[in-house]
Design a protein around this motif. Structure first.
Motif, mmCIF file in Angstrom:
data_model
loop_
_atom_site.group_PDB
_atom_site.id
_atom_site.type_symbol
_atom_site.label_atom_id
_atom_site.label_comp_id
_atom_site.label_asym_id
_atom_site.label_seq_id
_atom_site.Cartn_x
_atom_site.Cartn_y
_atom_site.Cartn_z
ATOM 1 N N TYR A 223 82.024 19.045 -8.271
ATOM 2 C CA TYR A 223 82.221 19.702 -6.978
ATOM 3 C C TYR A 223 82.544 21.167 -7.238
ATOM 4 O O TYR A 223 83.499 21.491 -7.954
ATOM 5 C CB TYR A 223 83.357 19.014 -6.226
ATOM 6 N N THR B 142 82.136 10.185 -4.323
ATOM 7 C CA THR B 142 80.872 10.918 -4.323
ATOM 8 C C THR B 142 80.981 12.393 -4.703
ATOM 9 O O THR B 142 79.983 13.012 -5.054
ATOM 10 C CB THR B 142 80.226 10.846 -2.928
ATOM 11 N N GLY B 143 82.180 12.979 -4.613
ATOM 12 C CA GLY B 143 82.321 14.405 -4.845
ATOM 13 C C GLY B 143 81.956 15.257 -3.654
ATOM 14 O O GLY B 143 81.867 16.485 -3.756
ATOM 15 N N LYS B 144 81.788 14.644 -2.502
ATOM 16 C CA LYS B 144 81.461 15.389 -1.286
ATOM 17 C C LYS B 144 82.725 16.020 -0.711
ATOM 18 O O LYS B 144 83.760 15.378 -0.582
ATOM 19 C CB LYS B 144 80.846 14.446 -0.248
ATOM 20 N N LYS C 148 80.279 11.814 -13.543
ATOM 21 C CA LYS C 148 79.896 11.134 -12.300
ATOM 22 C C LYS C 148 79.460 12.129 -11.229
ATOM 23 O O LYS C 148 78.476 11.922 -10.533
ATOM 24 C CB LYS C 148 81.062 10.295 -11.781
ATOM 25 N N TRP C 149 80.240 13.182 -11.081
ATOM 26 C CA TRP C 149 79.872 14.235 -10.136
ATOM 27 C C TRP C 149 80.640 15.512 -10.450
ATOM 28 O O TRP C 149 81.623 15.506 -11.184
ATOM 29 C CB TRP C 149 80.081 13.820 -8.682
#
Length: 208
Positions: free
Chosen positions: A30, A64-66, A27-28
């Motif tokens: 980081y 979101t991985g932000k 999905k993401w």
């Protein structure tokens, strides 16, 4: 850590990743400054928390991985974070147990020990319990960071304690498994194998 159909895991390639539980699709990802070692992610309040081997503690948006916030400790992080209400706890090899506001990363308090905080804190009744590499078992009040229990002489310990009622269980590097009575502040029992001499590094689990 698994939450809402997503697997969150730290990697040796300096990343925290989120993977779909059913299909295995990424999905993401980081990026972290250094690899993530023994710190396992904790998920709560729409965020994922994890520490890396450069000593940075990260708060990441779960969807979101932000990156939301981070904090640089003065030693590598092998402890796993624990979320308690609106706060999150983490130990560091700089010898401290930290408590942060989970949402904005504000340092609520920092409790300094005499050696590495390798273990993951165990929480009961508003107190975080840690078995330390400084050979002291401590209870730290989460509301204000005050030490409310201190039991020295437990041996060098990396194991994370398991709590059941008034008892805490963990192993140490001196070939011992200990049961501590937190009410009387004494050893309830100690186990040591008569022939085999080895450190207990893993963390216990209690059932029935």
């Amino acid at each position: 850590a698994v939450a809402a159909g997503t697997v969150y895991v730290g990697t040796g390639k300096s990343a925290l990743i989120a993977v779909d539980l059913q299909g295995g699709k990424l999905k993401w990802s980081y990026k972290t400054p250094e690899p993530i070692g023994e710190s396992s992610p904790a998920v709560g309040g729409g965020m994922v928390f994890v520490g890396d081997l450069s000593g940075v503690f990260h708060a990441v948006e779960a969807a979101t991985g932000k990156g939301i916030w981070s904090y640089k400790t003065d030693g590598e992080i092998k402890s796993s974070p624990v979320i308690v209400g609106d706060r999150v706890l983490i130990g560091s090899y700089d010898g401290a147990l930290y408590c942060f506001n989970a949402r904005d990363g504000k340092t609520m308090w920092k409790f300094k020990t005499e050696n590495y905080v390798h273990c993951t804190p165990s929480v009961a009744d508003g107190v975080a319990y840690i078995a330390g590499c400084d050979e002291v078992f401590r209870g730290i009040r989460i509301s204000d960071g005050r030490e409310v229990l201190r039991m020295p002489g437990i041996g060098n310990t990396a194991s994370s304690p398991a709590l059941v009622g008034n008892l805490a269980y963990f192993g140490n590097f001196s070939n011992e498994v200990l049961g501590l009575n937190l009410r009387t502040r004494r050893r309830a029992w100690v186990y040591m194998h008569r022939q085999r001499q080895f450190p207990f590094y893993s963390s216990p689990a209690v059932a029935e």
